[in-house]
Design a protein around this motif. Structure first.
Motif, mmCIF file in Angstrom:
data_model
loop_
_atom_site.group_PDB
_atom_site.id
_atom_site.type_symbol
_atom_site.label_atom_id
_atom_site.label_comp_id
_atom_site.label_asym_id
_atom_site.label_seq_id
_atom_site.Cartn_x
_atom_site.Cartn_y
_atom_site.Cartn_z
ATOM 1 N N ASN A 127 0.810 -1.226 0.000
ATOM 2 C CA ASN A 127 0.000 0.000 0.000
ATOM 3 C C ASN A 127 0.836 1.266 0.000
ATOM 4 O OD1 ASN A 127 -2.876 -0.672 0.087
ATOM 5 N ND2 ASN A 127 -2.329 -1.795 1.934
ATOM 6 N N LEU A 128 1.818 1.308 0.899
ATOM 7 C CA LEU A 128 2.620 2.528 0.993
ATOM 8 C C LEU A 128 3.450 2.738 -0.265
ATOM 9 C CD1 LEU A 128 3.526 4.969 2.584
ATOM 10 C CD2 LEU A 128 5.250 3.537 3.700
ATOM 11 N N ARG B 200 2.852 1.644 -3.243
ATOM 12 C CA ARG B 200 1.956 2.045 -4.340
ATOM 13 C C ARG B 200 1.499 3.486 -4.181
ATOM 14 N NH1 ARG B 200 -0.039 -3.477 -4.651
ATOM 15 N NH2 ARG B 200 -1.612 -3.053 -3.076
ATOM 16 N N ALA B 201 1.217 3.893 -2.936
ATOM 17 C CA ALA B 201 0.800 5.280 -2.706
ATOM 18 C C ALA B 201 1.898 6.237 -3.161
ATOM 19 C CB ALA B 201 0.478 5.515 -1.227
ATOM 20 N N ARG C 26 2.164 6.249 -7.021
ATOM 21 C CA ARG C 26 1.039 6.931 -7.668
ATOM 22 C C ARG C 26 0.976 8.418 -7.363
ATOM 23 N NH1 ARG C 26 -2.797 2.240 -6.754
ATOM 24 N NH2 ARG C 26 -2.478 1.006 -8.642
ATOM 25 N N ASN C 27 1.345 8.797 -6.148
ATOM 26 C CA ASN C 27 1.065 10.179 -5.726
ATOM 27 C C ASN C 27 2.280 11.047 -5.480
ATOM 28 O OD1 ASN C 27 -1.770 9.614 -5.547
ATOM 29 N ND2 ASN C 27 -1.302 8.467 -3.688
ATOM 30 N N ARG D 56 8.687 -4.532 7.818
ATOM 31 C CA ARG D 56 9.789 -4.304 8.750
ATOM 32 C C ARG D 56 10.716 -5.501 8.899
ATOM 33 N NH1 ARG D 56 6.743 -0.984 13.593
ATOM 34 N NH2 ARG D 56 5.373 -0.086 12.036
ATOM 35 N N ASN E 278 10.020 2.666 9.336
ATOM 36 C CA ASN E 278 9.811 2.996 10.753
ATOM 37 C C ASN E 278 10.693 2.179 11.694
ATOM 38 O OD1 ASN E 278 8.513 4.920 12.217
ATOM 39 N ND2 ASN E 278 6.461 4.161 11.802
ATOM 40 N N PHE F 121 7.008 9.253 10.559
ATOM 41 C CA PHE F 121 5.665 9.804 10.611
ATOM 42 C C PHE F 121 5.299 10.237 12.027
ATOM 43 C CE2 PHE F 121 4.170 6.712 7.104
ATOM 44 C CZ PHE F 121 4.692 7.553 6.145
ATOM 45 N N LEU G 51 2.964 13.461 14.484
ATOM 46 C CA LEU G 51 1.733 13.120 15.212
ATOM 47 C C LEU G 51 1.890 13.443 16.694
ATOM 48 C CD1 LEU G 51 -1.120 11.915 15.182
ATOM 49 C CD2 LEU G 51 -0.102 9.683 15.669
ATOM 50 N N ASN H 295 -4.596 4.271 -1.243
ATOM 51 C CA ASN H 295 -3.379 3.518 -0.909
ATOM 52 C C ASN H 295 -2.703 4.032 0.359
ATOM 53 O OD1 ASN H 295 -2.868 1.444 -2.936
ATOM 54 N ND2 ASN H 295 -2.899 3.147 -4.366
ATOM 55 N N LEU H 296 -2.528 5.342 0.438
ATOM 56 C CA LEU H 296 -1.824 5.894 1.590
ATOM 57 C C LEU H 296 -2.643 5.704 2.866
ATOM 58 C CD1 LEU H 296 0.565 7.358 2.796
ATOM 59 C CD2 LEU H 296 -0.489 9.518 2.147
ATOM 60 N N ARG I 94 -4.884 3.458 3.476
ATOM 61 C CA ARG I 94 -4.860 2.036 3.841
ATOM 62 C C ARG I 94 -3.517 1.628 4.428
ATOM 63 N NH1 ARG I 94 -8.561 0.925 -0.606
ATOM 64 N NH2 ARG I 94 -6.825 0.687 -2.036
ATOM 65 N N ALA I 95 -2.430 2.168 3.850
ATOM 66 C CA ALA I 95 -1.103 1.846 4.382
ATOM 67 C C ALA I 95 -0.999 2.300 5.835
ATOM 68 C CB ALA I 95 -0.005 2.506 3.544
ATOM 69 N N LEU I 96 -1.518 3.474 6.138
ATOM 70 C CA LEU I 96 -1.462 3.967 7.517
ATOM 71 C C LEU I 96 -2.342 3.119 8.433
ATOM 72 C CD1 LEU I 96 -1.500 7.811 6.834
ATOM 73 C CD2 LEU I 96 0.361 6.521 7.868
ATOM 74 N N ARG J 56 -3.178 0.045 8.098
ATOM 75 C CA ARG J 56 -2.626 -1.300 8.278
ATOM 76 C C ARG J 56 -1.309 -1.313 9.022
ATOM 77 N NH1 ARG J 56 -4.407 -3.143 2.721
ATOM 78 N NH2 ARG J 56 -6.474 -3.981 3.153
ATOM 79 N N ASN J 57 -0.465 -0.277 8.793
ATOM 80 C CA ASN J 57 0.910 -0.372 9.298
ATOM 81 C C ASN J 57 1.285 0.618 10.380
ATOM 82 O OD1 ASN J 57 1.529 -2.390 7.307
ATOM 83 N ND2 ASN J 57 1.550 -0.736 5.802
ATOM 84 N N PHE J 58 0.573 1.710 10.464
ATOM 85 C CA PHE J 58 0.988 2.689 11.467
ATOM 86 C C PHE J 58 0.372 2.320 12.817
ATOM 87 C CE2 PHE J 58 0.881 6.613 13.874
ATOM 88 C CZ PHE J 58 2.204 7.003 13.752
ATOM 89 N N THR J 59 1.231 2.274 13.832
ATOM 90 C CA THR J 59 0.770 1.822 15.147
ATOM 91 C C THR J 59 0.238 3.008 15.962
ATOM 92 O OG1 THR J 59 3.072 2.059 15.827
ATOM 93 C CG2 THR J 59 2.297 -0.171 15.307
ATOM 94 N N PHE J 60 -0.975 3.432 15.585
ATOM 95 C CA PHE J 60 -1.567 4.580 16.269
ATOM 96 C C PHE J 60 -1.580 4.396 17.786
ATOM 97 C CE2 PHE J 60 -3.249 5.163 11.992
ATOM 98 C CZ PHE J 60 -3.180 6.539 11.842
#
Lengths: 222, 222
Positions: free
Chosen positions: A93-94, A96-97, A100-101, A155, A178, A196, A200, B93-94, B96-98, B100-104
């Motif tokens: 996902n990342l 591809r993001a 694409r962007n 990772r 990360n 990231f 936050l 994509n971005l 979804r990547a966050l 799925r993968n970012f550990t909020f």
């Protein structure tokens, strides 16, 4: 052009100068004073003059800076005209993001290939970028000679993949995984970690305190 | 706890302190001196002592800092124990990547909902996070009361979406859209922009110069 060893702090500020001046340029602004530049970026005018003077004489006493000249000079200093090539390892996902962007070409990079394991994407193109099997990484790196690899793997394989990239001759790794990469030869590569979480956590602080960041010091002024 | 207004520069450094001390904590390290902390982070020991003293007395002369206490105090200062809730707007994509993968949760945030337009994802859950129609944003914000919105929409709708979020009462926006948001009421919200490009441009510089960043000053030391 360079007169002395430039500190990391100045290098860190340059992309922000660039971003700001590039916007001015596209807005049709032709000149800006160090005062106005400082106010917008949260530095003092003298800090701005000092930073920019390390790279040569851009400004003209009393007339400020030519936006176009400043923009192009900073771009040059940052290596944006060197025709850097990059690859991206990990087309999840990342990855591809980013493909694409993220406007790699806007920053002087050409994204030439992506690597993954997923049979669904292998052999396809994402936004015109071919996706190869990560098993062929060394072969492609030898052939393509990318300067930078964007690391967007899981990772668990990040350090191993980074070491393969360095061994194959990649000079820079833009690390989105990360984790702190464990490198066999850290002296052979420049790593830039994208954290990231840092922004936050700043946000978390300002909300908890019900405070606003000092608008004159948006990013790192002391 | 807070004795004075803390500068943005210190707030920017705290997440890095936290990241480093959190790793020490999980590695089982119990104490660290300001010298060692400074060396690892690229600051002087006196800078470290000065930064941390603004929040109270963590250290003990000659014994250094308790890693656990430091970690928990910094986490507290950063608002990590406040039970912040967040939503994510844009499940491309971005986004979804966050999700799925970012550990909020590692940073004290609970991700409670995602918003999108794509019929393919509406009504589904991504990693346990429900995806709602962006048309219902105000309704859900009123109901859920998230503190922060993660903005991962297409650029074309970024400012408009941000203004809707602010009007609905969101206090913070974590902006991944790579544009400067045009806000109707900037005084009502804290915005943190994630600028991927800045670190790529630093990398570009170091590669072009065939230089390594000063290891004693990895991020922003002057």
């Amino acid at each position: 052009m360079r007169k002395e060893k430039i500190s990391s702090a100045v290098i860190r500020r340059l992309p922000r100068y660039y971003r700001f001046v590039d916007n001015l340029y596209y807005d049709g602004v032709t000149r800006i004073s160090s005062q106005a530049l400082g106010k917008a970026l949260g530095f003092t005018a003298s800090q701005i003059r000092q930073d920019l003077s390390r790279f040569g004489e851009f400004g003209q006493q009393g007339y400020g800076y030519s936006v176009e000249k400043l923009r192009n000079e900073i771009a040059g200093i940052l290596g944006m005209y060197r025709g850097h090539k990059c690859i991206i390892v990990g087309a999840g996902n990342l990855g591809r993001a980013l493909i694409r962007n993220f406007t790699f070409d806007k920053y002087g990079f050409t994204l030439v290939a992506a690597f993954d394991l997923d049979p669904e994407v292998l052999g396809t193109e994402i936004q015109g970028v071919p996706v190869y099997h990560v098993g062929e990484l060394e072969e492609w790196v030898t052939r393509i000679r990318p300067d930078v690899a964007v690391l967007t793997t899981p990772r668990s394989v990040a350090s191993r993949t980074a070491n393969r990239l360095v061994a194959a001759g990649v000079q820079g790794i833009w690390n989105f995984t990360n984790i702190e990469l464990k490198l066999d030869h850290p002296e052979k590569v420049v790593v830039e970690n994208v954290h990231f979480a840092d922004s936050l956590l700043s946000l978390s602080y300002y909300i908890a305190e019900d405070e606003r960041p000092d608008p004159r010091a948006p990013e790192d002024k002391d």
